[in-house]
Design an enzyme around this catalytic site. Structure first.
Site, PDB file in Angstrom:
ATOM      1  N   ARG A 489     -26.888 -14.095  28.169  1.00  0.00           N
ATOM      2  CA  ARG A 489     -26.382 -15.361  29.388  1.00  0.00           C
ATOM      3  C   ARG A 489     -27.597 -15.473  30.402  1.00  0.00           C
ATOM      4  O   ARG A 489     -28.420 -15.199  30.307  1.00  0.00           O
ATOM      5  CB  ARG A 489     -25.173 -14.876  29.937  1.00  0.00           C
ATOM      6  CG  ARG A 489     -25.208 -13.823  30.928  1.00  0.00           C
ATOM      7  CD  ARG A 489     -23.670 -13.716  31.507  1.00  0.00           C
ATOM      8  NE  ARG A 489     -23.798 -12.518  32.445  1.00  0.00           N
ATOM      9  CZ  ARG A 489     -22.780 -11.405  32.390  1.00  0.00           C
ATOM     10  NH1 ARG A 489     -21.918 -11.573  31.456  1.00  0.00           N
ATOM     11  NH2 ARG A 489     -22.854 -10.424  32.965  1.00  0.00           N
ATOM     12  N   GLU A 491     -28.515 -14.669  32.789  1.00  0.00           N
ATOM     13  CA  GLU A 491     -28.746 -13.350  33.915  1.00  0.00           C
ATOM     14  C   GLU A 491     -29.955 -12.423  33.411  1.00  0.00           C
ATOM     15  O   GLU A 491     -30.845 -12.748  33.888  1.00  0.00           O
ATOM     16  CB  GLU A 491     -27.297 -12.403  33.877  1.00  0.00           C
ATOM     17  CG  GLU A 491     -27.148 -11.809  35.094  1.00  0.00           C
ATOM     18  CD  GLU A 491     -25.605 -11.710  35.540  1.00  0.00           C
ATOM     19  OE1 GLU A 491     -25.568 -10.968  36.532  1.00  0.00           O
ATOM     20  OE2 GLU A 491     -24.647 -12.060  34.622  1.00  0.00           O
ATOM     21  N   ASP A 498     -26.485  -0.513  36.638  1.00  0.00           N
ATOM     22  CA  ASP A 498     -26.438  -0.425  35.163  1.00  0.00           C
ATOM     23  C   ASP A 498     -27.412   0.629  34.779  1.00  0.00           C
ATOM     24  O   ASP A 498     -27.223   1.532  33.793  1.00  0.00           O
ATOM     25  CB  ASP A 498     -26.577  -1.694  34.593  1.00  0.00           C
ATOM     26  CG  ASP A 498     -25.729  -2.876  35.042  1.00  0.00           C
ATOM     27  OD1 ASP A 498     -25.518  -2.962  36.201  1.00  0.00           O
ATOM     28  OD2 ASP A 498     -25.317  -3.578  34.075  1.00  0.00           O
ATOM     29  N   GLU A 766     -19.612  -5.445  27.661  1.00  0.00           N
ATOM     30  CA  GLU A 766     -19.448  -5.586  29.036  1.00  0.00           C
ATOM     31  C   GLU A 766     -18.264  -5.105  29.643  1.00  0.00           C
ATOM     32  O   GLU A 766     -18.082  -4.192  30.884  1.00  0.00           O
ATOM     33  CB  GLU A 766     -19.906  -6.833  29.920  1.00  0.00           C
ATOM     34  CG  GLU A 766     -19.738  -7.012  31.422  1.00  0.00           C
ATOM     35  CD  GLU A 766     -20.193  -8.253  31.795  1.00  0.00           C
ATOM     36  OE1 GLU A 766     -20.269  -9.363  31.225  1.00  0.00           O
ATOM     37  OE2 GLU A 766     -20.926  -8.271  32.890  1.00  0.00           O
ATOM     38  N   HIS A 787     -23.891  -5.063  26.738  1.00  0.00           N
ATOM     39  CA  HIS A 787     -23.971  -4.526  28.204  1.00  0.00           C
ATOM     40  C   HIS A 787     -24.139  -2.870  27.757  1.00  0.00           C
ATOM     41  O   HIS A 787     -23.226  -2.505  27.170  1.00  0.00           O
ATOM     42  CB  HIS A 787     -22.931  -4.873  29.041  1.00  0.00           C
ATOM     43  CG  HIS A 787     -23.203  -5.691  30.144  1.00  0.00           C
ATOM     44  ND1 HIS A 787     -23.349  -7.062  29.967  1.00  0.00           N
ATOM     45  CD2 HIS A 787     -23.111  -5.601  31.347  1.00  0.00           C
ATOM     46  CE1 HIS A 787     -23.632  -7.651  31.099  1.00  0.00           C
ATOM     47  NE2 HIS A 787     -23.470  -6.574  32.036  1.00  0.00           N
TER      48      HIS A 787
HETATM   49  C1  BGC Z   1     -24.028  -7.810  35.691  1.00  0.00           C
HETATM   50  C2  BGC Z   1     -23.468  -6.410  35.885  1.00  0.00           C
HETATM   51  C3  BGC Z   1     -23.846  -6.006  37.210  1.00  0.00           C
HETATM   52  C4  BGC Z   1     -23.174  -6.654  37.984  1.00  0.00           C
HETATM   53  C5  BGC Z   1     -23.090  -6.275  39.502  1.00  0.00           C
HETATM   54  C6  BGC Z   1     -23.013  -8.566  36.731  1.00  0.00           C
HETATM   55  O1  BGC Z   1     -23.255  -9.772  36.894  1.00  0.00           O
HETATM   56  O2  BGC Z   1     -23.865  -8.383  34.535  1.00  0.00           O
HETATM   57  O3  BGC Z   1     -23.889  -5.541  35.004  1.00  0.00           O
HETATM   58  O4  BGC Z   1     -24.167  -4.555  37.691  1.00  0.00           O
HETATM   59  O5  BGC Z   1     -23.323  -8.001  38.100  1.00  0.00           O
HETATM   60  O6  BGC Z   1     -22.185  -6.959  40.159  1.00  0.00           O
END
Ligand code: BGC
Length: 962
Positions: A489, A491, A498, A766, A787
């Site tokens: 996505r 991101e 993570d 995720e 994820h």
């Molecule tokens: C990510 C997560 C990350 C988190 C933190 C998300 O959008 O995909 O894996 O750690 O934001 O808030």
């Protein structure tokens, strides 16, 4: 990247010990076989330089004194290295150094530091009582160490290649009139690039120079192009893509985060037989042109016009671009490459009539498609998605990422379609604009950092093995030069939290040391003067909010280097990172109140606890202040340990004292006198136990019992988020509740680790329910199917289910402590430690339990058998057999005993459902919880009073306790 797992039971004829005794004592005495006693001391492996894993010469090193490591494949029993000798041939001279030492991992470079372009050929041999043969040579070649080594300058095309314009290409030419004996290309870019000499790609890497904290660290790569440069005129072409530098990137919709111009820096150095060195460096004499890559974005995909002619003239000028050459760095880890090609599994037509291709595996890369019979200008559009919903591509999870590759065909009878400057996370694609598509015409090209696989797990449980495999794929898809949250996505960022929780798993599965060393360099570079760690590294969010200290996320600064030390024995990484580690803890000292409790702030908490509201994953059951203060204590303690390792004893004492005070504050503030921890969630108990925040044995016992009850009353379903998930099974196993951990592990109902497997997942999701049981996609707007974070539990699987763990830095000693789940008949793990392959495999059959352990040379294994008995063994293959104690089936005393007895429990659930009492095992578990201590005989009564007043049900259920 993919190598077969070494057989767990190989080489049976080699060193081993065996025997049979009954439990609870050790099953066998270690009997050294003849082979062991007679094993020759083998030559060490060719030395490795720093953490580089290149096969063949290691080029582009910029550490002037690269550390050396080696392993020894076999040695006589009792062998201990007493000395090593290093031979270095460089600049026509050969020197040797004998060092009296038992060290073999990351030992100091004994010679004078290397200079730019230096080549050294290095061999080692080791001494036990006598000397081993010499190793094969390892070759290290230096990159350019100083800005002065570059005569080239960054160049950028003028008038073309701007924002939202076609990808530009620059060309330089050089005339070579003598025989070429050696040629090197040193290169990097603002943006991503591909380079070709005389039309041939300079190597097989992709997305060079990768992604680093570009403002302070820009990676260069060295290419051996001796074979490509010819006598006569040579062309060097560099095509530039937007990549992370200038593409649309970050979920705030921004573009050109690092600058609005693409630029290339390339320096070709050719040595000819006459001894002359010819240099072609990027400068204002180069020329440029636009290419057929009309647009390229990591999120949005690439549009390519295949009508573009390779003969298009380079008729545009370039200009030099000011840039600091002092920030150029070498490569610590492997580059990105194509690591696998996955054929399509099926081509079908969706309900809406679209052509859909399934690759059978959620992966990261792009589609390569062979188009037949198109006409010039025909538009072919390929879209990507991780899952299907109602038979069509589910593209909502991609949010604003278009993930679409478009091609305008050239009209050739057949042509290959593949992008070069984008990647997607997908299992499925759909395509329009093609007359026909055969399954053999399409394949998925998998890309990622070309890490070496070094860890394996297998068991008798098919779903568990699939789950493990899903974690491996999750790592492959998210180790794309930086450790990202997700690959599909808008991101794909280096979220610190993570990787903080995934780092131990990563280090087991793949050799991640160089990769993470590089990323930690970025982290330290982007920490501010207050020690704050941005939530994503490299930091492209750059907001006050995403720079404010967040527990578990910022703690990556401390926990990731410590994990590297634990798993690789790299003391140097602690030396390098200690200022960054300490700065983070100092920042927390200011953040916390005077009483050392860290309250408030912007916290992600136990992110994605399954009961958190869909639109606010931080609202977990675990209190954020408890999580924050726990991390403060943990990080302070690690800084103390790290200071001790690097020999700074006063720092060690200072931070050990701080850590003890924070632990005391934690207990004072959050732990009751009877061992309950505030907010009473599984994660707060897991933290308290696993990190030793509660030290008093009686309180620990109470906390552990409470944790076990919480797991029971959740119906053995997951009730933890990012923070608790990796450690909850450790906390249970280490405190006498392994059976409870195993029930949690093997659960298949949502939420659980195996639920996605039941839904056909091929990567880790995720969310616990990224796909809902009815096959629809979780509509929360934050739903990735790739994820790795929630897969971090497999580190425990390796260490405590198979039983292979490092018990001192770098696996110099290993702890073999398997705790076999009842539901498994075998489990095995294997890991290439810095010393060589270590394996543990156990199996049970016919009442006998067998353990086989392979220990590499230089390592000692402390073996603890599940039902008592221990041994300390050196290198070689060892085997134990025990008669497995049969658990006596005794009548349950309490209702808790009924819940713990899986057979009775399943019966209770079944009867409850049949009698119409209640059909959710999780609800039964929860409603019964207040009565866990009641006598088992009261089960019927308990169900009557707490769940359903039915006399028939009461009678039927009462029988279960018999
Ligand atoms: C990510 C997560 C990350 C988190 C933190 C998300 O959008 O995909 O894996 O750690 O934001 O808030």
């Amino acid at each position: 990247m993919q190598k077969p797992a070494p057989s767990m039971l190989r080489n049976k004829g080699r060193a081993r010990c065996r025997g049979i005794l009954g439990p609870p004592r050790l099953a066998c005495r270690s009997l050294a076989s003849k082979e062991i006693l007679m094993a020759e001391l083998a030559a060490p492996s060719a030395p490795r330089f720093e953490h580089r894993t290149d096969r063949g010469p290691v080029r582009g090193v910029t550490t002037a004194s690269p550390r050396l490591s080696w392993s020894v494949a076999s040695a006589p029993e009792g062998y201990v290295q007493t000395a090593y000798e290093v031979e270095i041939a460089r600049g026509g001279a050969t020197s040797r150094w004998v060092v009296e030492s038992s060290e073999q991992i990351l030992v100091a470079w004994p010679d004078a530091p290397l200079a730019s372009r230096d080549v050294a050929v290095v061999r080692v041999r080791v001494r036990g009582t006598g000397w081993s043969p010499w190793s094969e040579p390892g070759i290290v070649e230096m990159g350019l160490l100083a800005p002065e080594d570059w005569s080239a300058r960054f160049i950028s095309p003028v008038g073309i290649g701007g924002l939202r314009q076609a990808a530009p290409e620059v060309r330089g030419t050089v005339q070579i009139d003598a025989r070429v004996v050696n040629a090197r290309l040193y290169a990097t870019a603002h943006g991503i690039y591909t380079a070709r000499i005389n039309g041939v790609a300079v190597d097989d890497t992709v997305f060079a120079p990768g992604w680093t904290a570009y403002e302070s660290r820009l990676r260069t790569r060295v290419y051996d192009v001796t074979e490509l440069v010819l006598s006569g005129e040579n062309t060097l072409d560099v095509t530039l893509g937007n990549g992370w530098w200038r593409g649309r990137f970050g979920f705030l919709g921004e573009r050109a985060l690092y600058g609005d111009r693409l630029a290339a820096l390339a320096q070709l150095e050719v040595t000819t037989a006459d001894g002359a060195v010819h240099v072609l460096g990027t400068d204002e004499t180069w020329r440029a042109r636009s290419t057929g890559i009309l647009s390229d974005d990591i999120y949005d995909g690439q549009t390519t016009d295949l009508r573009f002619s390779p003969d298009t003239p380079f008729d545009r000028p370039v200009e030099t671009v000011e840039a600091d050459l002092g920030i150029l760095i070498g490569e610590d880890g492997p580059p990105m490459r194509v690591t696998e090609v996955v054929p399509a599994v099926s081509v079908s037509t969706s309900p809406s009539g679209r052509t859909i291709v399934d690759f059978g595996q959620n992966l990261v890369g792009w589609v390569r498609l062979f188009a037949r019979g198109g006409r010039a200008g025909d538009e072919v559009v390929i879209r990507h998605a991780e899952v299907l919903e109602r038979g069509e591509l589910a593209i909502e999870p991609l949010r604003s990422a278009r993930a679409t590759d478009t091609y305008f065909l050239s009209g050739a009878r057949a042509e290959n379609l593949a992008p070069s400057f984008t990647f997607h996370g997908f299992r499925y694609m759909d395509v329009t604009g093609l007359a026909e598509l055969r399954v053999e015409d399409v394949e998925a090209v998998v890309i990622g950092s070309d890490l070496e696989r070094i860890g394996w797990f297998s068991s008798s449980h098919g779903m568990l093995d699939q789950f493990h495999q899903n974690v491996v794929w999750g790592m492959r898809g998210n180790f794309v030069d930086v450790p990202t949250d997700c690959p599909q996505r808008d991101e794909r960022l280096g979220w610190t939290g993570d990787i903080q929780i995934f780092a131990p798993t990563a280090n087991f599965l793949y050799d991640s040391a160089g990769f993470l060393t590089s990323w930690l360099g970025d982290l330290a570079a982007e920490q501010d003067e207050r020690g704050r760690v941005p939530h994503v590294i490299p930091d492209i969010l750059r907001t006050e909010l995403t720079s404010s200290p967040a527990a578990a996320w910022g703690d990556a600064a401390v926990i990731v280097p410590w994990t590297l030390w634990e798993r690789t024995g790299d003391r140097g990484i602690l030396e390098r990172q200690l200022p960054s580690m300490k700065a983070w803890v100092d920042c927390l000292r200011i953040e916390a109140s005077d009483d050392l409790v860290w309250r408030g702030g912007s916290q992600y908490g136990d992110w994605l606890d399954p009961t958190a509201p869909e639109d606010d994953p931080s609202r977990a059951k675990a209190d954020p202040d408890v999580i924050a203060t726990a991390h403060f204590a943990r990080s302070a303690q690690i800084v103390a340990w790290a200071a001790d390792v690097v020999g700074d004893s006063s720092l060690a004492v200072e931070y050990a004292t701080l850590a003890a005070s924070v632990r005391a504050a934690f207990v004072r503030e959050f732990v009751t006198a009877s061992g309950l921890v505030f907010s009473d969630a599984q994660t707060v108990y897991a933290l308290s136990l696993h990190w030793g925040l509660i030290e008093d044995p009686a309180l620990r016992a109470r906390a552990a019992a409470r944790l076990a009850d919480l797991v029971r009353s959740s119906g053995f379903r997951i009730a933890t988020g990012f923070v608790g998930t990796p450690i909850v099974c450790d906390a249970l196993t280490d405190n006498g509740y392994a059976d409870i951990a195993h029930r949690l592990l093997l659960q298949t109902q949502v939420p659980s680790w195996l639920y996605p497997v039941t839904m056909g997942a091929t990567t880790i999701w995720e969310r616990w329910d990224s796909m809902l049981p009815d096959g629809t996609v979780n509509g929360s707007g934050m739903t990735s199917f790739n994820h790795y974070a929630l897969g971090s539990v497999i580190d425990w699987l390796h260490r405590r289910v198979a039983g292979l763990a490092a018990s001192s830095a770098g696996y110099r000693t290993i702890a073999v402590r398997p705790v076999p789940p009842k539901g498994l008949t075998r489990a095995a793990a294997s890991h290439r430690t810095p010393y060589g392959i270590a394996s543990v495999a156990w199996s049970r059959e016919g009442g006998e339990w067998m353990l086989e352990v392979e220990v590499p040379v230089g390592v000692t294994a402390e073996v603890q058998l599940p039902w008592g008995g221990s041994a300390s063994v050196g290198h070689g293959l060892h085997e134990w057999r025990v008669v497995e104690p049969t658990a006596e089936r005794t009548a349950p005393k309490t209702i808790r005993d009924i819940v713990d007895d899986e057979t009775r429990w399943l019966r209770l659930v079944e009867v409850s459902s049949l009698m119409g009492v209640i059909d959710s095992d999780a609800r039964i578990a929860r409603l019964l919880e207040p009565m866990y201590d009641h006598p088992a005989a009261e089960l019927g009564e308990a169900v009557w009073t707490r769940i359903w007043p039915s006399a028939t049900a009461k009678a039927a259920i009462a029988k279960i306790s018999d």
